[in-house]
Write an enzyme that holds these catalytic residues in place. Structure first.
Site, PDB file in Angstrom:
ATOM      1  N   LYS A  83      12.726  12.858  -7.078  1.00  0.00           N
ATOM      2  CA  LYS A  83      11.305  12.522  -6.946  1.00  0.00           C
ATOM      3  C   LYS A  83      10.556  13.765  -6.468  1.00  0.00           C
ATOM      4  CE  LYS A  83       9.173   8.263  -5.224  1.00  0.00           C
ATOM      5  NZ  LYS A  83       9.113   7.406  -4.032  1.00  0.00           N
TER       6      LYS A  83
HETATM    7  C1  E4P Z   1       7.276   4.363  -4.314  1.00  0.00           C
HETATM    8  O1  E4P Z   1       7.960   5.178  -4.860  1.00  0.00           O
HETATM    9  C2  E4P Z   1       6.483   4.671  -3.115  1.00  0.00           C
HETATM   10  O2  E4P Z   1       7.270   5.398  -2.254  1.00  0.00           O
HETATM   11  C3  E4P Z   1       5.981   3.417  -2.453  1.00  0.00           C
HETATM   12  O3  E4P Z   1       5.753   2.411  -3.414  1.00  0.00           O
HETATM   13  C4  E4P Z   1       4.791   3.656  -1.555  1.00  0.00           C
HETATM   14  O4  E4P Z   1       4.317   2.417  -1.088  1.00  0.00           O
HETATM   15  P1  E4P Z   1       3.302   2.295   0.129  1.00  0.00           P
HETATM   16  O5  E4P Z   1       1.969   2.795  -0.324  1.00  0.00           O
HETATM   17  O6  E4P Z   1       3.268   0.848   0.450  1.00  0.00           O
HETATM   18  O7  E4P Z   1       3.856   3.140   1.237  1.00  0.00           O
END
Ligand code: E4P
Length: 218
Positions: A83
């Site tokens: 990522k």
């Molecule tokens: C996904 O890859 C993200 O890390 C995640 O959905 C972020 O979610 P949040 O905005 O609730 O922290």
């Protein structure tokens, strides 16, 4: 639509994997911090439980650092998805890592143009953060609809839309209706998806009537 779970809690992942409905996992530095474990150990444990893509995020922000960290993360297991953040350096790393055969999830996407660039950089997944846009009074689902239209305009773009920052069951339904390929969902929200009071009420009535028959199926 594929379902990923958005957590680094291995016990919860194991629990949900048993349903057979889990297609992958996403983590981020905040979720790793919350787990209390070392990133390499946590990702290795998750990959042992889930066959599908498991996103592990780099912490470096420069190209060389992301490449180095990406290779370390990818070496943990075949299903690790590296990522990277949606920056120019992240897009460069995305291009280079995908050319080396790695899966890459470009994260922190908040605009359709960012998503277009990620697809051009060969991203396996683009992660538009719906909930965080809603948080500032924008329409997160509109972004997912826009990306769907743009990606469908070009045959050459194979990047999957991974609806992220999903906070409610309504978000899940809206992401599916918008044509997201994947939704990554916190465990608590995923568990809520089966819930309906009429299901509970109907089941209770069926079981009460069945009891009266005195029958047994096996
Ligand atoms: C996904 O890859 C993200 O890390 C995640 O959905 C972020 O979610 P949040 O905005 O609730 O922290």
């Amino acid at each position: 639509m594929k379902f990923f779970v958005d957590t680094a809690d291995v016990a919860e992942i194991r629990d949900l994997a048993e349903t057979g409905l889990l297609d992958g996992v996403t983590t981020n530095p905040s979720l790793i911090a919350k787990s209390g474990g070392a990133i390499r150990d946590v990702i290795a444990e998750i990959c042992a439980v889930v066959d599908g893509p498991v996103s592990a995020e780099v912490a470096a922000t420069d190209f060389d650092g992301m490449m180095k960290e990406g290779e370390v993360l990818a070496a943990i297991a075949d299903n690790v998805t590296i990522k990277v953040p949606l920056t120019w350096e992240g897009l460069r790393a995305c291009r280079a890592l995908t050319r080396k055969g790695h899966m890459v999830n470009v994260t922190l996407c908040f605009s359709a143009n960012q998503a277009l660039l990620a697809a051009k950089a060969g991203a396996t997944f683009i992660s538009p953060f719906a909930g965080r846009l809603d948080d500032i009074g924008s329409d997160g689902m509109e972004l997912i609809r826009e990306i769907r239209v743009i990606y469908d305009n070009y045959d050459g773009l194979s990047t999957e839309i991974l609806a992220a920052s999903i906070r409610t069951p309504l978000h899940v339904k809206q992401a599916a209706m918008a044509g997201a390929d994947v939704a990554t969902v916190p465990p608590a929200v995923l568990k809520k998806l089966t819930q309906h009071p009429l299901t509970d009420k109907g089941l209770a009535a069926f079981l009460a009537d069945w009891e009266k028959t005195g029958q047994s199926i096996v």
